[in-house]
Structures are given as structure tokens and as C-alpha cells.
Design a protein around this motif. Structure first.
Motif, PDB file in Angstrom:
ATOM      1  N   VAL A  33      33.506  20.230  13.233  1.00  0.00           N
ATOM      2  CA  VAL A  33      32.465  21.293  13.172  1.00  0.00           C
ATOM      3  C   VAL A  33      33.481  22.658  13.328  1.00  0.00           C
ATOM      4  O   VAL A  33      34.716  22.540  13.653  1.00  0.00           O
ATOM      5  CB  VAL A  33      31.375  21.125  13.880  1.00  0.00           C
ATOM      6  N   VAL A  39      31.904  15.528  15.451  1.00  0.00           N
ATOM      7  CA  VAL A  39      30.515  15.092  15.783  1.00  0.00           C
ATOM      8  C   VAL A  39      30.107  13.733  14.849  1.00  0.00           C
ATOM      9  O   VAL A  39      30.831  13.664  13.685  1.00  0.00           O
ATOM     10  CB  VAL A  39      29.394  16.072  15.655  1.00  0.00           C
ATOM     11  N   TYR A  42      24.575  12.462  13.920  1.00  0.00           N
ATOM     12  CA  TYR A  42      23.106  12.948  14.674  1.00  0.00           C
ATOM     13  C   TYR A  42      23.711  14.327  15.476  1.00  0.00           C
ATOM     14  O   TYR A  42      22.918  14.805  16.191  1.00  0.00           O
ATOM     15  CB  TYR A  42      22.652  11.859  15.382  1.00  0.00           C
ATOM     16  N   GLY A  43      24.952  14.628  15.529  1.00  0.00           N
ATOM     17  CA  GLY A  43      25.611  15.887  15.905  1.00  0.00           C
ATOM     18  C   GLY A  43      26.120  15.397  17.403  1.00  0.00           C
ATOM     19  O   GLY A  43      26.442  16.466  18.170  1.00  0.00           O
ATOM     20  N   SER A  44      26.206  14.167  17.969  1.00  0.00           N
ATOM     21  CA  SER A  44      26.812  13.768  18.935  1.00  0.00           C
ATOM     22  C   SER A  44      28.321  13.853  18.956  1.00  0.00           C
ATOM     23  O   SER A  44      28.961  13.473  18.263  1.00  0.00           O
ATOM     24  CB  SER A  44      26.404  12.490  19.295  1.00  0.00           C
ATOM     25  N   GLN A  45      28.728  14.565  19.908  1.00  0.00           N
ATOM     26  CA  GLN A  45      30.017  14.841  19.952  1.00  0.00           C
ATOM     27  C   GLN A  45      31.037  13.612  20.418  1.00  0.00           C
ATOM     28  O   GLN A  45      30.576  12.893  21.214  1.00  0.00           O
ATOM     29  CB  GLN A  45      30.679  16.017  21.068  1.00  0.00           C
TER      30      GLN A  45
END
Length: 59
Positions: A33, A39, A42-45
Motif C-alpha cells: 500500500v 496487507v 482484507y487489509g490486515s497488515q
């Protein structure tokens, strides 16, 4: 005298480089990003243990 380094280093990635099992705790595809972090779907780092970058640089 030069220090001889190994030609190949193999890591078991899960719970060695990062604190999760990549096949069950995160969801591909992964992407970088705008702030430079990685990520999952689901956008979880995705983060490795803090010591990992230095260990890889020294290898």
C-alpha cells in the motif's frame, strides 16, 4: 582474511520470520500500500518480527 558466508540460507517462515501461519492466518493476495506496508486481501497488515530485517541483511 575474508569471512566465508553460506551460499544458501533456508528459513521455515511461519513463526520464524512472522508471528502467524501464512496458510491459515492471512488471506492472499498480498499487496503493497501507499505507506509501504504489506496487507492481505482484507487489509490486515503483514508484519515480520522486528529482528528479521537486520538478520536478513547480515546473512
Amino acid at each position: 582474511m575474508a569471512v566465508k558466508k553460506p551460499k544458501l540460507i533456508v528459513f521455515d517462515l511461519d513463526y520464524t520470520l512472522w508471528p502467524f501461519w501464512v496458510d491459515t492466518h492471512v488471506s492472499p493476495p498480498f499487496r503493497k500500500v501507499s505507506n509501504g506496508s504489506i496487507v492481505d486481501n482484507y487489509g490486515s497488515q503483514i508484519k515480520c518480527y522486528p529482528q528479521v530485517p537486520d538478520a536478513l541483511k547480515k546473512s
